[in-house]
Design a protein around this motif. Structure first.
Motif, PDB file in Angstrom:
ATOM      1  N   TRP A  46       8.972  -2.988   0.001  1.00  0.00           N
ATOM      2  CA  TRP A  46       9.491  -4.347   0.149  1.00  0.00           C
ATOM      3  C   TRP A  46      11.000  -4.387   0.061  1.00  0.00           C
ATOM      4  CZ3 TRP A  46      12.307  -6.615  -3.733  1.00  0.00           C
ATOM      5  CH2 TRP A  46      12.229  -6.016  -4.990  1.00  0.00           C
ATOM      6  N   ARG A  79       5.258  -7.336   5.807  1.00  0.00           N
ATOM      7  CA  ARG A  79       4.348  -6.215   6.025  1.00  0.00           C
ATOM      8  C   ARG A  79       4.073  -5.503   4.706  1.00  0.00           C
ATOM      9  NH1 ARG A  79       0.672  -3.527   8.740  1.00  0.00           N
ATOM     10  NH2 ARG A  79       1.097  -1.353   9.204  1.00  0.00           N
ATOM     11  N   ALA A  80       5.123  -5.348   3.889  1.00  0.00           N
ATOM     12  CA  ALA A  80       4.956  -4.633   2.636  1.00  0.00           C
ATOM     13  C   ALA A  80       4.007  -5.379   1.712  1.00  0.00           C
ATOM     14  CB  ALA A  80       6.307  -4.428   1.959  1.00  0.00           C
ATOM     15  N   TYR A  81       3.968  -6.690   1.829  1.00  0.00           N
ATOM     16  CA  TYR A  81       3.061  -7.454   0.985  1.00  0.00           C
ATOM     17  C   TYR A  81       1.733  -7.729   1.676  1.00  0.00           C
ATOM     18  CZ  TYR A  81       6.704  -8.102  -2.421  1.00  0.00           C
ATOM     19  OH  TYR A  81       7.640  -7.876  -3.366  1.00  0.00           O
ATOM     20  N   GLY A  82       1.519  -7.062   2.791  1.00  0.00           N
ATOM     21  CA  GLY A  82       0.228  -7.166   3.449  1.00  0.00           C
ATOM     22  C   GLY A  82       0.003  -8.465   4.195  1.00  0.00           C
ATOM     23  N   LYS A  83       1.060  -9.240   4.409  1.00  0.00           N
ATOM     24  CA  LYS A  83       0.896 -10.490   5.154  1.00  0.00           C
ATOM     25  C   LYS A  83       1.137 -10.206   6.633  1.00  0.00           C
ATOM     26  CE  LYS A  83       1.604 -13.428   1.323  1.00  0.00           C
ATOM     27  NZ  LYS A  83       0.192 -13.591   0.990  1.00  0.00           N
ATOM     28  N   ASN A  84       0.136  -9.612   7.244  1.00  0.00           N
ATOM     29  CA  ASN A  84       0.337  -9.123   8.598  1.00  0.00           C
ATOM     30  C   ASN A  84       0.530 -10.236   9.613  1.00  0.00           C
ATOM     31  OD1 ASN A  84       0.353  -6.528   7.923  1.00  0.00           O
ATOM     32  ND2 ASN A  84      -1.757  -6.110   8.483  1.00  0.00           N
ATOM     33  N   HIS A  91       4.227   5.064   7.927  1.00  0.00           N
ATOM     34  CA  HIS A  91       3.060   4.230   7.644  1.00  0.00           C
ATOM     35  C   HIS A  91       3.298   3.290   6.480  1.00  0.00           C
ATOM     36  CE1 HIS A  91       1.253   6.856  10.431  1.00  0.00           C
ATOM     37  NE2 HIS A  91       1.533   7.897   9.693  1.00  0.00           N
ATOM     38  N   VAL A  92       4.223   3.664   5.614  1.00  0.00           N
ATOM     39  CA  VAL A  92       4.476   2.823   4.454  1.00  0.00           C
ATOM     40  C   VAL A  92       5.805   2.115   4.637  1.00  0.00           C
ATOM     41  CG1 VAL A  92       3.884   3.003   2.041  1.00  0.00           C
ATOM     42  CG2 VAL A  92       4.161   5.077   3.396  1.00  0.00           C
ATOM     43  N   SER A 152      -1.967  -6.757  14.081  1.00  0.00           N
ATOM     44  CA  SER A 152      -2.236  -8.158  13.876  1.00  0.00           C
ATOM     45  C   SER A 152      -1.685  -8.923  15.054  1.00  0.00           C
ATOM     46  CB  SER A 152      -1.571  -8.645  12.592  1.00  0.00           C
ATOM     47  OG  SER A 152      -1.702 -10.034  12.512  1.00  0.00           O
TER      48      SER A 152
END
Lengths: 223, 671
Positions: B278, B331-336, B274-275, B514
Motif C-alpha cells: 500500500w 489494489r493493495a487493499y483488495g478493492k479490485n 504479483h504483490v 476485475s
C-alpha cells in the motif's frame, strides 16, 4: 658450486655481466656510448641464449640466439646510430636525478628483485634458475632509466633494454618461450623502434628539440 | 465490443507495421534533400500505416494475448513480442496520435539549416517504430533495445536545429536523463529476473520476489520510467527539450512518448509483479500530486508557449501518476473494483492527453511557422489571421482545461470519483492523506484551466502585439487534416465515454482481474462508475444543454437587442495613445500565481526605477530543482574531476613512475 655444470656457471657469469651493463647504462651520460652498451648487453644475451641452447640441447633456442644477435647487436644499434646521425643529437644529457642517487635506487631495486625472485626460483626446476633475480633486476633498472631520462632517445633505449631483461628471464627460467611468441616479440620491438623513430622526427619538427619537457605544454592549463 | 473479432495474426501485422515504418524512414534517405518527395509521399504513407495500426490495435483490445519469437536479435537471444490488451491499448494511443502528427508533419517540415528532411523523416519513423516496439516487447532485451532506439531517435529529432548551441545543450540534457532512467530500468529488470533462466517477461511473471526485492524493483521502475515521464525531480529535460524540438516532434514526445513510460510503470507493477504494497501507492500518489502542482504553477508563469505546454505535460503526467498510485492503493487493499475504476481513469487520461497535448503542440508549430515567434509576449490576435488553427486550438484548450463535454473532463471526473471512494479503505492514515491529495489534484486541474485561458487568450485573442503578425497565414492543407483529426478525437472521446470505457475494460480484466463496467448502472447514454444514484455524467445531455443554452441566449439577445447596437469609441481612461502592447501580457496574466506561490519560484527580476532613461523590465523564473539537486551534483563531479586531474602532470617521467610503482606494488603483493 661443485654440483653446478660448467655451462651453468658460464650463464651465471653472463648474467652478472648483464646486470653490470644495466648499471653502466643507468650511469652513462653519452648517447653514443649508451647505444654501444645496449649492443653489448644484446651480445651477452645472445651468447647466454646460445649457451643455454647448447647446455640443455634445446635446438629451437639456436634460432633465438641468431635472432637476438641479428636484432639486438646489429640491427637496432645500427638504426639508433643512423637516427642520431640524422637528427644530429650527439649531446650529453642530464638526468632528472643525479647519477649517484640513481645508482643507490638501482641497488635497492636489485635487492628487491632478488628478494622477489627467491620463492619463484626455488619452484623452478631449471639449472639456470638463480639468474631469474638478475633478469628481473635488469628489467627494473631499465625502467628506472626510462623514468630518470629527459630526452627521447635514452628513454627508447631504456625501453629496448627492458625487453632484453624480459627475454633473459624467459630463457634462463624456462628455457625460452615458444618460437611463435619469440618471433612476435622480436617483430614488435622492431616495429616499435621504427614507429618511435618516426615520432622523433615529428617531435623535433614541432619543438626543435627532443627534450620531452616540451611535451608538458600539451597539458590542459589549470583553472 | 468488436463484433468482427480480433484480426487473425494481429501481432504479425503489428510487427509488419513496425517494419513498414522503418522501411519508410529508410526510403526517406534515398533522396535526403528532396522536401517534396519526403513530405508529399513518405509522411502521408507513414500516416496511413499509423491509421492501420490504430484499427488493428482497436480490434485486438479484447483479444486473448498472442506472442511470437522473432528471428531477430543476438544468437540464442531472440526478441520476444506479445500483444495483450495493455499493449493493444497503448498501440491504439500511439497509432491514433501519430496519425494526426504524421499528417501534420507532411505539411510542416521546411528546408532548414539543420538536419535535411530525408534524415528527419528517417529519425521520425524510427521513433514511431521504436515506440510501437516498446509496448509489444516481451523480454527485457527487446524492451531495452526498443527503449534506447526511442531515446536516440528522439534525441536526434530534438537536435534538428543542431547548429544552435542552446538546442545542442537541451538535447544533451535530455539524453543524459534518458540514460539515467534507462540504467534504472535495466537494474529493475535485473531485480525482476531474480536469477531466472532468461530475460523474457514470462520468466519474470513466474518469479516470486521475496523480502525487500519487490520494493527495490518498484522504486527502480518508478525512477527509470519517471525520468522518461517527467516526474519530479527528473522533469528538468521537458521544459528544455520541448522548445528545442520541432513542433511535431514535441507533440509526439509529449503526447505519445511520455505514455510509454506510463505503460512501463503499469507493465512492471501490475503485470510482472504479483504483490503491491500500500505504501508504494502512497509514494506514487504524493509524487504525482506534487509533480502536478509544480507543473501547473510553473506553466502559469511561462512566457514561451512551448515551455508552457511542456510544464503542462509535467502536470498531466503528475495527475496520471497520482491515479496510478491510487490504483496501487486500492489494489493493495483488495478493492479490485475501485482499482479498476481508477486504472480506467488513468488510461483514459493518458489517451486524452495524447490527443489534446499533441493538438496543442501542433498548434504552436503552426503559429511558429506563421509568425516566427515563440514568445507569448509578441503574439496575439491570431484568430483573425489563422481561423482554422485558432478554432481547432480552442477545442484542444477547452479539452485540456477539463471542461465538459470534451474529453479532459471525463477522465479527470472519473479520477476524482475514484478519490472520493477512499473512505472505504481500512487504514485511517491513508484515509486522511488521500483527501489532501484529491484537493491537490483538484487545485492542479483548476489551475490548468487558468493556464490554458492564458495560453489561448494571449496567442489568439486581443490584438496583434507586433506589426508583422498581420501577415500571418493559416495552416496548410495537410496541417489542417492533422489538427482536425486530433480535435475530432478530443470531441469523440468526450462524447462517447461509455464506449471508450468499455473498450479499455479488457486492460482492467488483464491487470486487475476485475471489470470497471460491471458495477456501474450506466448505459450508453449515462456514465455511472459505481451506481447511478451516487454520481453519473452524461456528456450528450451536457452537450445538448450547452448547445440549447447558447442558441436560446443568442436568439433572445438577437430578438431583444436587434438593431440597437451602436458603435462608439471606448473610454480610454483619459489616455489617448494606446498600442497593442498595452494589452494584458503573458507575465501579467501569470502574475497572481507568481505572487501566491512566490516561495516556490526562483525569481530573477529587474524593475526599472522612475529615473531610468531607458526603462527595462524583465523577469526570469528558474527551476529550483537546478539549484537543489542538479547543480550540487555537477559541482561535486567537477570537484572530483579536479582531484583526479592532480595526478595528470603532463610529464612522461611522472607517468612512467606511476606505472613503475604500480608494477612494484603488484609484484610485492602477488609474490
Amino acid at each position: 658450486m661443485a654440483g653446478v655444470p660448467l655451462y651453468a656457471q658460464f650463464i651465471n657469469l653472463l648474467a652478472a655481466i648483464l646486470l653490470l651493463l644495466a648499471f653502466a647504462m643507468l650511469a652513462q651520460r653519452r648517447v653514443l656510448t649508451l647505444i654501444d652498451l645496449f649492443a653489448a648487453q644484446g651480445l651477452a644475451l645472445a651468447i647466454s641464449t646460445g649457451v643455454v641452447a647448447y647446455g640443455t640441447s634445446q635446438p629451437h633456442l639456436y634460432f633465438s640466439t641468431v635472432l637476438t644477435f641479428a636484432l639486438k647487436v646489429i640491427l637496432l644499434p645500427w638504426i639508433l646510430h643512423r637516427l642520431i646521425r640524422r637528427l644530429d643529437v650527439r649531446w650529453e644529457f642530464e638526468g632528472l636525478i643525479n647519477i649517484p642517487t640513481t645508482m643507490l635506487i638501482g641497488i635497492v631495486l636489485v635487492v628487491f628483485s632478488f628478494n622477489l625472485a627467491l620463492p619463484i626460483s626455488q619452484l623452478a626446476s631449471t639449472v639456470t634458475r638463480s639468474t631469474l633475480g638478475i633478469a628481473m633486476a635488469s628489467v627494473m633498472l631499465s625502467f628506472l632509466m626510462m623514468i630518470t631520462r629527459r630526452k627521447a632517445i635514452p628513454q627508447v633505449i631504456g625501453f629496448l633494454a627492458m625487453e632484453n631483461g624480459l627475454f633473459f628471464a624467459a630463457t634462463s627460467a624456462t628455457y625460452g618461450m615458444p618460437m611463435v611468441v619469440e618471433l612476435g616479440i622480436a617483430l614488435d620491438v622492431l616495429v616499435g623502434m621504427l614507429i618511435l623513430g618516426v615520432f622523433f622526427f615529428q617531435i623535433r619538427e614541432q619543438f626543435d628539440s627532443l627534450d620531452l619537457r616540451h611535451l608538458e605544454k600539451l597539458k590542459e592549463p589549470d583553472q | 465490443m468488436s463484433a468482427i473479432g480480433p484480426p487473425v495474426g494481429a501481432l504479425e501485422l503489428v510487427v509488419t507495421i513496425v517494419a513498414a515504418w522503418v522501411a519508410l524512414g529508410a526510403l526517406g534517405l534515398v533522396r535526403p534533400h528532396s522536401l517534396r518527395f519526403v513530405s508529399r509521399l513518405i509522411f502521408p504513407a507513414g500516416a496511413c500505416v499509423a491509421l492501420l495500426l490504430t484499427v488493428i490495435a482497436f480490434l485486438s483490445l479484447d483479444a486473448p494475448p498472442q506472442s511470437l519469437v522473432m528471428p531477430l536479435g543476438l544468437p540464442d537471444l531472440p526478441f520476444h513480442v506479445r500483444l495483450d490488451p495493455l499493449s493493444a491499448f497503448f498501440l491504439l494511443l500511439i497509432g491514433a496520435a501519430s496519425f494526426g502528427v504524421s499528417l501534420f508533419s507532411a505539411g510542416y517540415f521546411r528546408a532548414s539549416e539543420g538536419t535535411p528532411p530525408g534524415l528527419i523523416c528517417f529519425q521520425y519513423h524510427v521513433f514511431l517504430a521504436a515506440m510501437a516496439s516498446v509496448v509489444v516487447a516481451d523480454d527485457a532485451y527487446a524492451f531495452m533495445v526498443a527503449w534506447e532506439a526511442m531515446a536516440l531517435a528522439s534525441y536526434f529529432l530534438v537536435t534538428t536545429e543542431h547548429r544552435i548551441p542552446e538546442i545542442r545543450r537541451a538535447g544533451f540534457l535530455y539524453l543524459l536523463i534518458a540514460h539515467i532512467g534507462a540504467i534504472a530500468i535495466l537494474l529493475c529488470f535485473g531485480v525482476l529476473q531474480a536469477g531466472g533462466d532468461d530475460y523474457t517477461f514470462d520468466t519474470m511473471r513466474n518469479m516470486t520476489l521475496i523480502g525487500a526485492w519487490p520494493t527495490a524493483a518498484y522504486f527502480l521502475a518508478l525512477v527509470g520510467f519517471g525520468a522518461k515521464a517527467g516526474l519530479l525531480p527528473l522533469h528538468v529535460w521537458l521544459p528544455e527539450a520541448h522548445p528545442a524540438a520541432p513542433s511535431p516532434v514535441s507533440a509526439l514526445m509529449s503526447g505519445v512518448m511520455l505514455k510509454t513510460a506510463i505503460y512501463g510503470l503499469l507493465r512492471v507493477t501490475f503485470d510482472l509483479m504479483h504483490v503491491q504494497l500500500w505504501w508504494w501507492g502512497v509514494v506514487a500518489l504524493a509524487l504525482g500530486v506534487v509533480t502536478a502542482l509544480f507543473g501547473v504553477i510553473y506553466a502559469a508563469v511561462q512566457t514561451d508557449m512551448k515551455r508552457l505546454l511542456a510544464y503542462s505535460s509535467v502536470e498531466n503526467i503528475g495527475i496520471i501518476v497520482a491515479g496510478f498510485g491510487l490504483t496501487i492503493l486500492f489494489r493493495a487493499y483488495g478493492k479490485n473494483l475501485l482499482a479498476a475504476i481508477t486504472l480506467t481513469a488513468v488510461l483514459y487520461h493518458a489517451l486524452n492527453h495524447a490527443f489534446f497535448k499533441t493538438l496543442l503542440f501542433l498548434v504552436t508549430g503552426s503559429v511558429l511557422h506563421a509568425t516566427k515567434e515563440r514568445s507569448l509576449g509578441k503574439l496575439g490576435g491570431l484568430i483573425h489571421r489563422m481561423p482554422w488553427v485558432a478554432w481547432l486550438a480552442l477545442v484542444g484548450t477547452l479539452a485540456i482545461a477539463g471542461l465538459p463535454p470534451l474529453n479532459g473532463f471525463v477522465s479527470e471526473w472519473l479520477l476524482l470519483q475514484a478519490f472520493l471512494f477512499t473512505p472505504s479503505l481500512p487504514q485511517s492514515f491513508v484515509n486522511m492523506l488521500v483527501p489532501l491529495a484529491a484537493a491537490g489534484v483538484v487545485l492542479a486541474v483548476a489551475l490548468a484551466a487558468y493556464v490554458m485561458v492564458k495560453f489561448y487568450g494571449v496567442v489568439f485573442l486581443g490584438r496583434p502585439r507586433e506589426a508583422h503578425l498581420a501577415y500571418a497565414h493559416d495552416a496548410g492543407r495537410f496541417e489542417r487534416f492533422g489538427l482536425v483529426w486530433l480535435a475530432a478525437g478530443c470531441i469523440a472521446l468526450g462524447i462517447l465515454p461509455v464506449n471508450v470505457i468499455q473498450a479499455i475494460d479488457p486492460v482492467n480484466a488483464m491487470l486487475l482481474h476485475s471489470s470497471a463496467i460491471s458495477a456501474g448502472g450506466g448505459n450508453w447514454l449515462l456514465l455511472a462508475p459505481i451506481n447511478a444514484d451516487r454520481s453519473s455524467y452524461s456528456p450528450l445531455i451536457v452537450l445538448v444543454v450547452i448547445i440549447a443554452t447558447v442558441v436560446l441566449t443568442m436568439r433572445i439577445v438577437h430578438r431583444f437587442y436587434h438593431g440597437r447596437i451602436r458603435t462608439a469609441p471606448p473610454w480610454d481612461c483619459g489616455f489617448p495613445l494606446q498600442t497593442p502592447r498595452m494589452q494584458d501580457s503573458a507575465e501579467g496574466f501569470g502574475q497572481p500565481i507568481r505572487q501566491v506561490f512566490e516561495p516556490f519560484f526562483r525569481i530573477e527580476r529587474h524593475l526599472p526605477t522612475s529615473f531610468d532613461a531607458a526603462p527595462r523590465y524583465f523577469v526570469r523564473i528558474g527551476d529550483p530543482f537546478w539549484s537543489w539537486i542538479f547543480l550540487p551534483i555537477a559541482h561535486a563531479a567537477e570537484f572530483a574531476a579536479r582531484i583526479v586531474g592532480l595526478i595528470q602532470q603532463g610529464r612522461i617521467s611522472v607517468y612512467l613512475t606511476y606505472s613503475f610503482f604500480t608494477l612494484l606494488a603488484l609484484l610485492f603483493f602477488v609474490r
